[in-house]
Design a protein around this motif. Sequence first.
Motif, PDB file in Angstrom:
ATOM      1  N   ALA A  31       0.823  -1.154   0.007  1.00  0.00           N
ATOM      2  CA  ALA A  31      -0.009  -0.041  -0.122  1.00  0.00           C
ATOM      3  C   ALA A  31       0.889   1.195   0.164  1.00  0.00           C
ATOM      4  O   ALA A  31       0.517   2.459  -0.584  1.00  0.00           O
ATOM      5  N   SER A  32       1.808   1.407   0.656  1.00  0.00           N
ATOM      6  CA  SER A  32       2.676   2.294   0.825  1.00  0.00           C
ATOM      7  C   SER A  32       3.431   2.900  -0.371  1.00  0.00           C
ATOM      8  O   SER A  32       3.429   3.929  -0.897  1.00  0.00           O
ATOM      9  N   ILE A  33       3.690   1.579  -1.210  1.00  0.00           N
ATOM     10  CA  ILE A  33       4.273   1.926  -2.606  1.00  0.00           C
ATOM     11  C   ILE A  33       3.428   2.419  -3.578  1.00  0.00           C
ATOM     12  O   ILE A  33       3.715   3.308  -4.430  1.00  0.00           O
TER      13      ILE A  33
ATOM     14  N   ARG B 153      14.496   5.131  -0.223  1.00  0.00           N
ATOM     15  CA  ARG B 153      15.236   5.235  -1.281  1.00  0.00           C
ATOM     16  C   ARG B 153      14.671   5.373  -2.507  1.00  0.00           C
ATOM     17  O   ARG B 153      15.237   5.845  -3.659  1.00  0.00           O
ATOM     18  N   GLY B 154      13.813   4.654  -2.709  1.00  0.00           N
ATOM     19  CA  GLY B 154      12.841   4.495  -4.070  1.00  0.00           C
ATOM     20  C   GLY B 154      12.398   5.709  -4.384  1.00  0.00           C
ATOM     21  O   GLY B 154      11.827   5.983  -5.529  1.00  0.00           O
ATOM     22  N   VAL B 155      11.950   6.722  -3.387  1.00  0.00           N
ATOM     23  CA  VAL B 155      11.408   7.850  -3.907  1.00  0.00           C
ATOM     24  C   VAL B 155      11.966   9.122  -3.549  1.00  0.00           C
ATOM     25  O   VAL B 155      11.791  10.353  -4.152  1.00  0.00           O
TER      26      VAL B 155
ATOM     27  N   ALA C 218      15.820   6.652 -12.024  1.00  0.00           N
ATOM     28  CA  ALA C 218      15.308   7.300 -10.970  1.00  0.00           C
ATOM     29  C   ALA C 218      13.816   7.554 -11.172  1.00  0.00           C
ATOM     30  O   ALA C 218      13.058   7.426 -10.253  1.00  0.00           O
ATOM     31  N   LYS C 219      13.325   7.890 -12.226  1.00  0.00           N
ATOM     32  CA  LYS C 219      11.750   8.417 -12.448  1.00  0.00           C
ATOM     33  C   LYS C 219      11.025   7.283 -12.400  1.00  0.00           C
ATOM     34  O   LYS C 219      10.002   7.196 -11.737  1.00  0.00           O
TER      35      LYS C 219
ATOM     36  N   PHE D 229      10.220   0.536  -8.741  1.00  0.00           N
ATOM     37  CA  PHE D 229      10.067  -0.966  -9.109  1.00  0.00           C
ATOM     38  C   PHE D 229      11.270  -1.763  -8.202  1.00  0.00           C
ATOM     39  O   PHE D 229      10.514  -2.830  -7.626  1.00  0.00           O
ATOM     40  N   VAL D 230      12.264  -1.331  -8.149  1.00  0.00           N
ATOM     41  CA  VAL D 230      13.180  -1.876  -7.185  1.00  0.00           C
ATOM     42  C   VAL D 230      12.792  -1.772  -5.952  1.00  0.00           C
ATOM     43  O   VAL D 230      12.813  -3.041  -5.121  1.00  0.00           O
TER      44      VAL D 230
END
Length: 289
Positions: free
Chosen positions: A67-69, A141-143, A169-170, A175-176
């Motif tokens: 949900a967070s992602i 880190r993903g955002v 990055a964009k 996805f990672v």
Amino acid sequence: MSHSARIERALETAVASAQAEDAAPGLAAAIRYAVFPGGARVRPQLCLAVAAACGDGGHDLVDAAAASIELLHCASLVHDDLPCFDDADLRRGKPTVHAKFGVPLALLTGDALIVMAFDVLARAGVADPVRLPGLMSCIARGVGAPYGIVAGQAWECEITAPVDAYHQAKTGALFVAATTAGALAAGSDPAPWRALGEGLGAAYQVADDLLDALGDCEESGKTSGRDDALQRPSAVKALGVRGAVALLESHLDRAAASIPECAGAKALRETVRVQATRLVPKQLARTAA
């Protein structure tokens, strides 16, 4: 309960937490509008699939990570569509948040969704404090900066941008985060799952470039032609349509091959094959047929 049902339940619970009788009604409405109805929910689906492959398909922290992602993804779309960036008026087949609610509320909606994403994680992590810190850091880190979605948006503010770093990055970073967060939430080593996220993220970026270049708003559900209008790098500009399709297929093959041997490996590879069919724009698929 299916993965889709789990995702929608977790998202509904999160959005409901931002609504109250004495809350600002415009913001509450804009938040719900930004999240529902959603797209394919690919990133949270991927998070749950990796968690299941790692042997934990029903943990509350897994659902919270998924949900967070998705909330962070929704926030990025709201901000990306703003006049200061893409100035888009269509997303998921309906007016963008700023087109419907105005720019100030759209900006605040994106901000609220980012905060909500980490609140969802924090609440679920109370029952699992050992896994929570690593999971929070992984998703952050993903955002964030220097390599997440924010960095990807920042590259669009530069005169020139290295294409690989910009796209990673964009698009690739979240996805990672989805694949590695799925492993972490299930109590497994995230490292073997990074390549899957990288491959799928790269494939989705190429697919997005194709849809934008082909101008199919009906299929993409969003305003097309923005890469050309804003002079942004794209796989289609660099390689042409045929070259971009070949690159898309190469990324998907790489993603499927990267899946570690585990109980859920076969199901995950099938998921990637399904995505391969879905990602190729329909008009290209018809031409190939």
